[in-house]
Design a protein around this motif. Structure first.
Motif, PDB file in Angstrom:
ATOM      1  N   LEU A 144       0.865  -1.179   0.000  1.00  0.00           N
ATOM      2  CA  LEU A 144       0.000   0.000   0.000  1.00  0.00           C
ATOM      3  C   LEU A 144       0.902   1.229   0.000  1.00  0.00           C
ATOM      4  N   ILE A 145       0.575   2.239  -0.807  1.00  0.00           N
ATOM      5  CA  ILE A 145       1.424   3.419  -0.943  1.00  0.00           C
ATOM      6  C   ILE A 145       0.796   4.566  -0.167  1.00  0.00           C
ATOM      7  N   PRO A 146       1.530   5.222   0.725  1.00  0.00           N
ATOM      8  CA  PRO A 146       0.944   6.321   1.502  1.00  0.00           C
ATOM      9  C   PRO A 146       0.960   7.633   0.737  1.00  0.00           C
ATOM     10  N   GLU A 147       0.065   8.539   1.107  1.00  0.00           N
ATOM     11  CA  GLU A 147       0.087   9.888   0.553  1.00  0.00           C
ATOM     12  C   GLU A 147       1.408  10.567   0.909  1.00  0.00           C
ATOM     13  N   PRO A 148       2.076  11.223  -0.049  1.00  0.00           N
ATOM     14  CA  PRO A 148       3.308  11.950   0.283  1.00  0.00           C
ATOM     15  C   PRO A 148       3.052  13.006   1.353  1.00  0.00           C
ATOM     16  N   TRP A 149       4.030  13.219   2.210  1.00  0.00           N
ATOM     17  CA  TRP A 149       3.850  14.178   3.296  1.00  0.00           C
ATOM     18  C   TRP A 149       3.544  15.572   2.757  1.00  0.00           C
ATOM     19  N   SER A 150       4.139  15.949   1.632  1.00  0.00           N
ATOM     20  CA  SER A 150       3.983  17.311   1.105  1.00  0.00           C
ATOM     21  C   SER A 150       2.561  17.611   0.638  1.00  0.00           C
ATOM     22  N   ASN A 151       1.729  16.595   0.429  1.00  0.00           N
ATOM     23  CA  ASN A 151       0.372  16.851  -0.049  1.00  0.00           C
ATOM     24  C   ASN A 151      -0.447  17.668   0.936  1.00  0.00           C
ATOM     25  N   GLN A 152      -0.355  17.340   2.228  1.00  0.00           N
ATOM     26  CA  GLN A 152      -1.104  18.093   3.225  1.00  0.00           C
ATOM     27  C   GLN A 152      -0.183  18.814   4.214  1.00  0.00           C
ATOM     28  N   SER A 153       1.045  18.315   4.349  1.00  0.00           N
ATOM     29  CA  SER A 153       2.067  18.964   5.187  1.00  0.00           C
ATOM     30  C   SER A 153       1.571  19.210   6.605  1.00  0.00           C
ATOM     31  N   LEU A 154       0.972  18.188   7.200  1.00  0.00           N
ATOM     32  CA  LEU A 154       0.457  18.300   8.557  1.00  0.00           C
ATOM     33  C   LEU A 154       1.383  17.584   9.533  1.00  0.00           C
ATOM     34  N   ASN A 155       1.518  18.148  10.712  1.00  0.00           N
ATOM     35  CA  ASN A 155       2.443  17.610  11.701  1.00  0.00           C
ATOM     36  C   ASN A 155       1.778  16.508  12.517  1.00  0.00           C
ATOM     37  N   THR A 156       1.773  15.321  11.942  1.00  0.00           N
ATOM     38  CA  THR A 156       1.223  14.172  12.645  1.00  0.00           C
ATOM     39  C   THR A 156       1.826  12.895  12.070  1.00  0.00           C
ATOM     40  N   LEU A 157       1.368  11.769  12.573  1.00  0.00           N
ATOM     41  CA  LEU A 157       1.848  10.446  12.194  1.00  0.00           C
ATOM     42  C   LEU A 157       0.698   9.724  11.504  1.00  0.00           C
ATOM     43  N   TYR A 158       0.858   9.404  10.217  1.00  0.00           N
ATOM     44  CA  TYR A 158      -0.260   8.812   9.482  1.00  0.00           C
ATOM     45  C   TYR A 158       0.221   7.710   8.546  1.00  0.00           C
ATOM     46  N   GLY A 159      -0.743   6.996   7.956  1.00  0.00           N
ATOM     47  CA  GLY A 159      -0.430   5.985   6.946  1.00  0.00           C
ATOM     48  C   GLY A 159      -0.956   4.618   7.314  1.00  0.00           C
ATOM     49  N   PHE A 160      -0.269   3.591   6.803  1.00  0.00           N
ATOM     50  CA  PHE A 160      -0.619   2.193   7.034  1.00  0.00           C
ATOM     51  C   PHE A 160       0.487   1.554   7.870  1.00  0.00           C
ATOM     52  N   LEU A 161       0.101   0.866   8.948  1.00  0.00           N
ATOM     53  CA  LEU A 161       1.078   0.409   9.924  1.00  0.00           C
ATOM     54  C   LEU A 161       0.800  -1.033  10.350  1.00  0.00           C
ATOM     55  N   HIS A 162       1.806  -1.649  10.961  1.00  0.00           N
ATOM     56  CA  HIS A 162       1.680  -2.859  11.790  1.00  0.00           C
ATOM     57  C   HIS A 162       0.855  -3.975  11.140  1.00  0.00           C
ATOM     58  N   PRO A 163       1.351  -4.570  10.070  1.00  0.00           N
ATOM     59  CA  PRO A 163       0.603  -5.666   9.450  1.00  0.00           C
ATOM     60  C   PRO A 163       0.520  -6.878  10.373  1.00  0.00           C
ATOM     61  N   SER A 164      -0.596  -7.605  10.245  1.00  0.00           N
ATOM     62  CA  SER A 164      -0.770  -8.856  10.982  1.00  0.00           C
ATOM     63  C   SER A 164       0.017  -9.968  10.299  1.00  0.00           C
ATOM     64  N   ASN A 165      -0.096 -11.172  10.840  1.00  0.00           N
ATOM     65  CA  ASN A 165       0.398 -12.339  10.113  1.00  0.00           C
ATOM     66  C   ASN A 165      -0.436 -12.556   8.855  1.00  0.00           C
ATOM     67  N   ILE A 166       0.068 -13.353   7.936  1.00  0.00           N
ATOM     68  CA  ILE A 166      -0.614 -13.692   6.685  1.00  0.00           C
ATOM     69  C   ILE A 166      -1.239 -15.068   6.822  1.00  0.00           C
ATOM     70  N   VAL A 167      -2.464 -15.225   6.315  1.00  0.00           N
ATOM     71  CA  VAL A 167      -3.133 -16.532   6.306  1.00  0.00           C
ATOM     72  C   VAL A 167      -3.715 -16.783   4.927  1.00  0.00           C
ATOM     73  N   GLN A 168      -4.022 -18.040   4.653  1.00  0.00           N
ATOM     74  CA  GLN A 168      -4.578 -18.418   3.352  1.00  0.00           C
ATOM     75  C   GLN A 168      -5.998 -18.928   3.512  1.00  0.00           C
ATOM     76  N   GLU A 169      -6.892 -18.406   2.669  1.00  0.00           N
ATOM     77  CA  GLU A 169      -8.255 -18.929   2.542  1.00  0.00           C
ATOM     78  C   GLU A 169      -8.553 -19.079   1.052  1.00  0.00           C
ATOM     79  N   GLY A 170      -8.834 -20.300   0.629  1.00  0.00           N
ATOM     80  CA  GLY A 170      -9.059 -20.532  -0.794  1.00  0.00           C
ATOM     81  C   GLY A 170      -7.819 -20.216  -1.597  1.00  0.00           C
ATOM     82  N   ASN A 171      -7.976 -19.429  -2.655  1.00  0.00           N
ATOM     83  CA  ASN A 171      -6.861 -19.080  -3.534  1.00  0.00           C
ATOM     84  C   ASN A 171      -6.176 -17.776  -3.149  1.00  0.00           C
ATOM     85  N   TYR A 172      -6.567 -17.188  -2.008  1.00  0.00           N
ATOM     86  CA  TYR A 172      -6.034 -15.884  -1.623  1.00  0.00           C
ATOM     87  C   TYR A 172      -5.289 -15.944  -0.293  1.00  0.00           C
TER      88      TYR A 172
END
Length: 376
Positions: free
Chosen positions: A163-191
């Protein structure tokens, strides 16, 4: 297992954590020889074998007495190659692929000759962008590689991301954002499925939407081709030419969304509800374990009959009782919790076979605490 006196546990520059640190959930796999193993989640990773007893950390042995992962430390934002925490290993024989937690700091420093640390120049942990990366190992997690431009037919650095996060310069806000801390991976069917924490900036405010998202792929051997579950309750392909979340056209659905989240004054709301997912064979349900900051003790779970058509929100969040002696403190440090059944014969411990499972929490960055839960 306490790493505080280990030779690889340490600091650079006198006070900056570097080396063997516990900064993520423990997700084990069995190597090609069937030996239980895991890698510590940090920008420097160490692989451990657990030959004898999960309940006795003194029996855990570091594979080959050294470091098995070291982040590339490229401080250019759009390269997505600064600090990667390996959090989600999934093995097939001696081939192991993993999702990573990646951190980029818009203001970074070099400490003790090591680049890419957060300088805190604009306040504690601000201007901090996170995303989900991808690494792989062809030798049981002894060494790992990160995608390069040109891999998988993608001539750009986004190829390192799922997953690609929005570049910081787009909003230039002083915070911590994005996609974090993935879980383990599991399989169901073909996915193959995984969960990720979301801290989404809806625009013009430093307050975030917090919860978790679901991703999947039918080809685990590439960082491209992944899908996310969207707000129309459909699976949508990730567009690697752009980004997802925040102000982007592509918006992963945020499960158990809490708006108005301030990461500097509040515990995670529901973002870390998705730390571990396992299939509970007796009830034939997927069980998602994690943490909520909205209720006392925080240790929680939710269930769904299927991952392809998730029902976690419909079924609701439930709390894990700590009547057996647990305390809130044990689930407090970053709320990193791994749950698995050591008796599972699956190479990736995908199943919980009976009415109990091991719980391993990351504690104060220096040790793992181990306990057992009873499933009623």
């Amino acid at each position: 297992m306490d790493f505080s006196t280990n030779q690889w546990h340490g600091y650079v520059g006198g006070s900056t954590p570097y080396g063997l640190w516990v900064d993520g959930p423990l997700h084990p796999w069995r190597d090609a020889n069937g030996t239980p193993t895991f890698i510590t989640a940090h920008s420097e990773g160490y692989r451990y074998n657990v030959v004898y007893d999960w309940h006795n950390g003194q029996t855990w042995t570091n594979w080959n007495a050294g470091r098995q992962w070291n982040s590339p430390r490229d401080t250019y934002e759009g390269h997505y190659a600064n600090r990667h925490w390996i959090m989600s290993p999934f093995a097939r024989g001696s081939l192991v692929v993993a999702l990573t937690h990646h951190e980029f700091y818009q203001s970074s420093v070099t400490i003790g000759g090591v680049a890419g640390f957060n300088s805190n120049a604009y306040g504690f942990n601000t201007r901090w962008v996170n995303t989900i990366g991808y690494v792989r190992s062809i030798n049981d997690g002894q060494a790992w590689t990160i995608p390069q431009p040109g891999d998988y037919g993608q001539n750009h650095h986004n190829v390192r991301c799922v997953l690609i996060p929005e570049p910081w310069s787009n909003q230039s806000l002083n915070t911590l954002y994005g996609f974090l801390h993935p879980s383990n991976i599991v399989q169901e069917g073909n996915y193959y499925y995984a969960f990720v924490e979301v801290r989404n900036l809806p625009g013009n405010t430093t307050l975030l939407d917090n919860g978790f998202a679901m991703i999947r792929t039918s080809n685990l051997d590439a960082s491209v081709g992944w899908q996310f579950y969207n707000n129309s309750n459909q699976w949508e392909m990730v567009n690697h030419q752009y980004y997802q979340g925040n102000l982007a056209p592509q918006q992963p659905k945020i499960f158990f969304k809490v708006a108005g989240y301030n990461p500097y004054t509040m515990y995670d709301q529901n973002g870390r509800m998705a730390q571990t997912v396992r299939y509970h064979v007796p009830t034939q349900k997927w069980v998602l374990f994690g943490y909520t900051g909205l209720e006392a003790n925080g240790f929680c779970y939710c269930v769904s009959d299927t991952l392809a058509n998730p029902q976690f929100e419909v079924n609701g969040r439930r709390m894990v009782s700590l009547a057996g002696g647990g305390t809130m403190n044990e689930y407090h440090n970053n709320h990193f919790t791994g749950v698995f059944d050591p008796n599972s014969q699956d190479q990736n411990y995908q199943t919980i076979l009976g009415n109990s499972a091991v719980v391993i929490t990351a504690d104060e960055g220096v040790r793992y605490k181990i306990g057992t839960i009873q499933i009623t």
